[in-house]
Design a protein around this motif. Sequence first.
Motif, PDB file in Angstrom:
ATOM      1  N   LEU A 212      -0.373   3.432 -22.649  1.00 18.58           N
ATOM      2  CA  LEU A 212       0.526   2.646 -21.819  1.00 18.58           C
ATOM      3  C   LEU A 212       0.046   2.701 -20.371  1.00 18.58           C
ATOM      4  O   LEU A 212      -0.739   3.582 -20.000  1.00 18.58           O
ATOM      5  N   THR A 213       0.503   1.782 -19.576  1.00 27.07           N
ATOM      6  CA  THR A 213       0.121   1.762 -18.165  1.00 27.07           C
ATOM      7  C   THR A 213       1.360   1.729 -17.279  1.00 27.07           C
ATOM      8  O   THR A 213       2.453   1.367 -17.725  1.00 27.07           O
ATOM      9  N   VAL A 214       1.153   2.116 -16.022  1.00 28.39           N
ATOM     10  CA  VAL A 214       2.177   1.953 -14.989  1.00 28.39           C
ATOM     11  C   VAL A 214       1.893   0.619 -14.317  1.00 28.39           C
ATOM     12  O   VAL A 214       0.816   0.408 -13.759  1.00 28.39           O
ATOM     13  N   GLY A 215       2.827  -0.287 -14.374  1.00 29.98           N
ATOM     14  CA  GLY A 215       2.598  -1.628 -13.855  1.00 29.98           C
ATOM     15  C   GLY A 215       2.552  -1.681 -12.336  1.00 29.98           C
ATOM     16  O   GLY A 215       3.126  -0.836 -11.641  1.00 29.98           O
ATOM     17  N   ASP A 216       1.836  -2.689 -11.814  1.00 27.04           N
ATOM     18  CA  ASP A 216       1.869  -2.949 -10.379  1.00 27.04           C
ATOM     19  C   ASP A 216       3.212  -3.559 -10.005  1.00 27.04           C
ATOM     20  O   ASP A 216       4.004  -3.948 -10.873  1.00 27.04           O
ATOM     21  N   PHE A 217       3.465  -3.668  -8.707  1.00 27.87           N
ATOM     22  CA  PHE A 217       4.669  -4.339  -8.240  1.00 27.87           C
ATOM     23  C   PHE A 217       4.591  -5.832  -8.545  1.00 27.87           C
ATOM     24  O   PHE A 217       3.503  -6.434  -8.474  1.00 27.87           O
ATOM     25  N   TYR A 248      -2.759 -10.317  -0.503  1.00 33.73           N
ATOM     26  CA  TYR A 248      -3.611  -9.202  -0.117  1.00 33.73           C
ATOM     27  C   TYR A 248      -3.687  -8.117  -1.179  1.00 33.73           C
ATOM     28  O   TYR A 248      -4.711  -7.444  -1.320  1.00 33.73           O
ATOM     29  N   THR A 249      -2.595  -7.896  -1.923  1.00 33.44           N
ATOM     30  CA  THR A 249      -2.488  -6.706  -2.766  1.00 33.44           C
ATOM     31  C   THR A 249      -2.324  -6.978  -4.254  1.00 33.44           C
ATOM     32  O   THR A 249      -2.598  -6.075  -5.055  1.00 33.44           O
ATOM     33  N   THR A 250      -1.878  -8.176  -4.633  1.00 33.90           N
ATOM     34  CA  THR A 250      -1.428  -8.486  -5.998  1.00 33.90           C
ATOM     35  C   THR A 250      -0.567  -7.348  -6.563  1.00 33.90           C
ATOM     36  O   THR A 250      -0.608  -7.053  -7.755  1.00 33.90           O
ATOM     37  N   GLY A 251       0.191  -6.721  -5.694  1.00 30.54           N
ATOM     38  CA  GLY A 251       1.182  -5.742  -6.131  1.00 30.54           C
ATOM     39  C   GLY A 251       0.684  -4.322  -6.296  1.00 30.54           C
ATOM     40  O   GLY A 251       1.441  -3.467  -6.778  1.00 30.54           O
ATOM     41  N   GLN A 252      -0.562  -4.016  -5.921  1.00 29.83           N
ATOM     42  CA  GLN A 252      -1.013  -2.626  -6.042  1.00 29.83           C
ATOM     43  C   GLN A 252      -0.202  -1.755  -5.069  1.00 29.83           C
ATOM     44  O   GLN A 252      -0.238  -1.960  -3.858  1.00 29.83           O
ATOM     45  N   ASN A 257       2.494  -0.451   0.212  1.00 30.08           N
ATOM     46  CA  ASN A 257       3.130   0.522   1.101  1.00 30.08           C
ATOM     47  C   ASN A 257       2.318   0.754   2.370  1.00 30.08           C
ATOM     48  O   ASN A 257       2.878   0.870   3.467  1.00 30.08           O
ATOM     49  N   ALA A 258       0.985   0.836   2.230  1.00 30.90           N
ATOM     50  CA  ALA A 258       0.137   1.127   3.382  1.00 30.90           C
ATOM     51  C   ALA A 258       0.200   0.013   4.420  1.00 30.90           C
ATOM     52  O   ALA A 258       0.241   0.276   5.628  1.00 30.90           O
ATOM     53  N   LEU A 259       0.203  -1.238   3.984  1.00 32.20           N
ATOM     54  CA  LEU A 259       0.280  -2.364   4.920  1.00 32.20           C
ATOM     55  C   LEU A 259       1.624  -2.372   5.649  1.00 32.20           C
ATOM     56  O   LEU A 259       1.683  -2.636   6.856  1.00 32.20           O
ATOM     57  N   ALA A 260       2.691  -2.097   4.905  1.00 29.89           N
ATOM     58  CA  ALA A 260       4.013  -2.065   5.533  1.00 29.89           C
ATOM     59  C   ALA A 260       4.132  -0.899   6.513  1.00 29.89           C
ATOM     60  O   ALA A 260       4.712  -1.042   7.605  1.00 29.89           O
ATOM     61  N   TYR A 261       3.579   0.252   6.135  1.00 30.08           N
ATOM     62  CA  TYR A 261       3.632   1.403   7.052  1.00 30.08           C
ATOM     63  C   TYR A 261       2.840   1.115   8.322  1.00 30.08           C
ATOM     64  O   TYR A 261       3.289   1.423   9.435  1.00 30.08           O
ATOM     65  N   GLU A 262       1.652   0.533   8.156  1.00 32.63           N
ATOM     66  CA  GLU A 262       0.821   0.195   9.313  1.00 32.63           C
ATOM     67  C   GLU A 262       1.550  -0.767  10.246  1.00 32.63           C
ATOM     68  O   GLU A 262       1.518  -0.612  11.465  1.00 32.63           O
ATOM     69  N   THR A 263       2.232  -1.748   9.669  1.00 30.54           N
ATOM     70  CA  THR A 263       2.904  -2.769  10.470  1.00 30.54           C
ATOM     71  C   THR A 263       4.167  -2.243  11.134  1.00 30.54           C
ATOM     72  O   THR A 263       4.417  -2.522  12.312  1.00 30.54           O
ATOM     73  N   CYS A 264       4.959  -1.492  10.396  1.00 31.41           N
ATOM     74  CA  CYS A 264       6.285  -1.091  10.887  1.00 31.41           C
ATOM     75  C   CYS A 264       6.309   0.253  11.611  1.00 31.41           C
ATOM     76  O   CYS A 264       7.264   0.525  12.358  1.00 31.41           O
TER      77      CYS A 264
END
Length: 548
Positions: A212-217, A248-252, A257-264
């Motif tokens: 099984l896999t852990v899905g992307d967002f 940019y991420t296709t949900g990875q 999270n990294a883009l949002a942290y960088e921006t905010c």
Amino acid sequence: MEKFFNTAGPVREDSNYMIDPLKRINKDEIMMLIEQKKYFVLHAPRQTGKTSSLLALQNYINNEGKYKCLYINIETAQTARSDVSRGMKAILSALNRASFLTFKDDFFEEYLIDGIDRFGGDDVLNQVLSLWSLHSEKKVILLIDEIDALIGDTLISVLRQLRAGYTGRPDAFPQSVILCGVRDVRDYRIFSDKDQQIITGGSAFNIKATSLTVGDFSRQDIKTLYEEHTKETGQEFEKDVYDLAWEYTTGQPWLVNALAYETCFEDKVGRDRSKTITTHMYEAAKRNLILRRDTHIDQLADKLKEDRVRRVIEPMLEGEEFSENVFNTDIEYCKDLGLIKKTEDGYQIANAIYREIIPRELGYMTQLSLESKFKRKWYVNDDGTLNMEKLLTTFQQFFREHSESWLGRFQYEEAGPQLLLQAFLQRIINGGGQIDREYGLGKKRTDLYIRWPIIPDRFKNKNNDIPFPTFYNVDELQRIVIEIKLKHKNSFQKVIEDGLEQTVKYVDKTGAKDAYLIIFDQENDNWEERIFTRTEHFGQHEIVVYGM
């Protein structure tokens, strides 16, 4: 304390914005497999939420009360390599610590002291898990994280001891075991130190029921996650940021999270909660993330050195099809790493950020070498626009004089022409612009989209440069499309015809004003024929064609 976007380790509900970890996995299927007493694998790329999901699953199962579920991380056993006894002691230590922290139970402490002496390294895990299961009032479930961090005989021993105890389940061995790591067990390629034979994980653990896999967002998950920040702080995101985040991420998850942290949180403007997060700010965050080469990105780039990765990624950079040298296991491995994904158009690089990171990483040393040869400023017109004709003519002559020596420096030699041009342009565009890239399996081309800021005087420093964080204050952009094609077996005229049509499609997609078609003809040794510049028309569009 204000919550923040998590980029390191498991999420914490009291500290991080988060999507429910149990929604990231197929909980119903997992519980069915546990009821059926199955042993199985849960795998996904690094920093996608595997550990968070396992910890949430442990809590869910224990709160239900039917089973006793224990999560352990055995990464510390990696340094034991093929020293089985040392590796087993590290695993026993992990069991002891996890059991005490989760249940206040010191059952494993006795075996941590003398278990190796009593049972030997090759059987101690089998024996101890059997005794633990017999001792427990409830059937036990074991979740083993970072299983693929183990090396050599230690990994073989763990898999085979689990297989040996399998028939004793559920009374005298764990009812269900979940192995968790970056790769599926079938991809564990283990060299036995004793005879140097390769033993695949699938053969050493042939009791695996499924993977099984852990899905992307999903798109909605990204929006939901970012809206958690809005609810917490009142800070809004422009609507288009959500679409940009998906591109940019296709949900990875780590990238989201990294883009949002960088921006905010890193951007000074973004830390002002009265300011709306704009697409320009988000673009700047992407650039900063790539330039900083955080650990996650650095680890991903390091995988590009592996031959099995090169066999998959190189034809994508060229726009060619997979060769006969590419094995299905190579493709699955790259999928497990999160480098590629399968779409309706076939296999592609997973997202826009990876499409940029991969050629930049492969051409990084070349880019540095070019810094001493091509200084800034000679390529900028008096009105602040980029002089593409001057740039491409200079590269054309450079390629003619030096291609033979420079192309040999690339590990991905077949994709060398595209990588060399991109390294050359990246060195220039780093002065303030941005390059977006599109390429993929069977596309027969590489698309470059350059955005160059036409800089108001108030933003310029003494060197006439513009710091990229100010890029999002610039309203006027020069938009340029470059289409790159390799001539192989088709006629030159056919390559040009196809290239013009493809270039125009990309112009229509981006709204660029300037368009260029670059054709690398590696089959022709006659440089007088290879090197040319001419202007072509396709419909209402004018395209400058450069032969290389």
